[in-house]
Design an enzyme around this catalytic site. Sequence first.
Site, PDB file in Angstrom:
ATOM      1  N   ASP A  43       0.830  -1.303   0.063  1.00 33.92           N
ATOM      2  CA  ASP A  43      -0.042  -0.074  -0.103  1.00 33.92           C
ATOM      3  C   ASP A  43       1.014   1.202  -0.014  1.00 33.92           C
ATOM      4  OD1 ASP A  43       1.003  -0.235   2.597  1.00 33.92           O
ATOM      5  OD2 ASP A  43      -0.942   0.142   3.636  1.00 33.92           O
ATOM      6  N   SER A  44       2.356   1.024   0.014  1.00 39.51           N
ATOM      7  CA  SER A  44       3.160   2.139  -0.027  1.00 39.51           C
ATOM      8  C   SER A  44       2.880   2.843  -1.593  1.00 39.51           C
ATOM      9  CB  SER A  44       4.509   1.711   0.142  1.00 39.51           C
ATOM     10  OG  SER A  44       4.929   0.668  -0.716  1.00 39.51           O
ATOM     11  N   ASP A  81      -1.295  -5.824  -0.494  1.00 39.62           N
ATOM     12  CA  ASP A  81      -1.685  -5.245   0.900  1.00 39.62           C
ATOM     13  C   ASP A  81      -3.265  -5.029   0.999  1.00 39.62           C
ATOM     14  OD1 ASP A  81       0.318  -5.062   2.916  1.00 39.62           O
ATOM     15  OD2 ASP A  81       1.208  -3.188   1.869  1.00 39.62           O
ATOM     16  N   LYS A 110      -1.604  -9.424   2.906  1.00 41.50           N
ATOM     17  CA  LYS A 110      -0.785  -8.867   3.962  1.00 41.50           C
ATOM     18  C   LYS A 110      -1.674  -7.786   4.701  1.00 41.50           C
ATOM     19  CE  LYS A 110       2.934  -6.104   4.001  1.00 41.50           C
ATOM     20  NZ  LYS A 110       2.699  -4.779   4.496  1.00 41.50           N
ATOM     21  N   GLU A 112      -1.676  -5.448   8.581  1.00 41.74           N
ATOM     22  CA  GLU A 112      -1.022  -4.827   9.671  1.00 41.74           C
ATOM     23  C   GLU A 112      -1.515  -5.141  11.114  1.00 41.74           C
ATOM     24  OE1 GLU A 112      -0.097  -0.926   8.867  1.00 41.74           O
ATOM     25  OE2 GLU A 112       0.870  -1.244   6.890  1.00 41.74           O
ATOM     26  N   GLU A 179       8.869  -4.615  10.481  1.00 40.07           N
ATOM     27  CA  GLU A 179       9.403  -3.288  10.034  1.00 40.07           C
ATOM     28  C   GLU A 179      10.026  -2.496  11.190  1.00 40.07           C
ATOM     29  OE1 GLU A 179       6.546  -1.177   7.134  1.00 40.07           O
ATOM     30  OE2 GLU A 179       7.942   0.402   7.390  1.00 40.07           O
TER      31      GLU A 179
END
Length: 262
Positions: A43-44, A81, A110, A112, A179
């Site tokens: 999602d970056s 993501d 993925k 978080e 991270e």
Amino acid sequence: MNSIYDFTKAKRKKSKISMVTCYDFWSAKIIENSNIDCVLVGDSLAMVVHGFDSTLHATTEMMALHTAAVCRGTQKFVVADMPFLSYRKGTTIALNHVESLMKSGAKAIKLEGIDGHEDTVRHIVISGVPVMGHIGLTPQSIHQIGGFRVQGKGEESAQKLVDDAMKLEQLGCFAVVLECVPCNVAQKITDELSIPTIGIGAGVHTDGQVLVLQDLLGMDDEFRPKFLKHYLTGKSQVLSALNQFDSEVKERIFPSKKESYS
Ligand code: KIV
């Protein structure tokens, strides 16, 4: 890497896993020809491709569009993501977002953190969708965290990371991204888990490493966090190619006879 079993196999054999982000077809085609093991449609992309100041602006529509483009360019194992809050509004809504990403060609998703969405993680896994966890610095919580900073420095917060990683494994995740966590914490987590850890800013002991493609290529020469290594002077090389094209156009060097139809 063709399936999640290759991740566990790599951990067992102690062979390191390389992962890069990718958001588009043409870089996916280059990665396809590389030795890189797997690809993350992170999602970056909201920041790197769309110019937002955080990952909060990624939507499932964006993620699905970019995932589909990437999957047209590579056969490698692609993880997509789940965007901000898409897995925090209940299992059914989360499953709708998962469905979009998987139907775009991803082989796994993925997400978080863990607190408050344990049931959703379990439900996604038992629905047949591989889940990669992500703990430590979780950019979707940037306003809660208060900035891009190393996590798990104190004893209590380090233990919480270890516990969260264990919980993710127990819920059925096939790998977990760590991270921006201290090396020793990443090492402890890596030693305790039987699923692989993939680090970014987490030192050398993790089972694999992930970097944002544009970061490792040096496309933004001002972005130099401690954990990053530039493998190319991408920005200056692209700039010099563009400026050479510009001057050859203006000096009537390009196109020459070679590039012209008679
Ligand atoms: O979105 C992303 O690029 C990521 C990596 C930094 C792991 O989640």
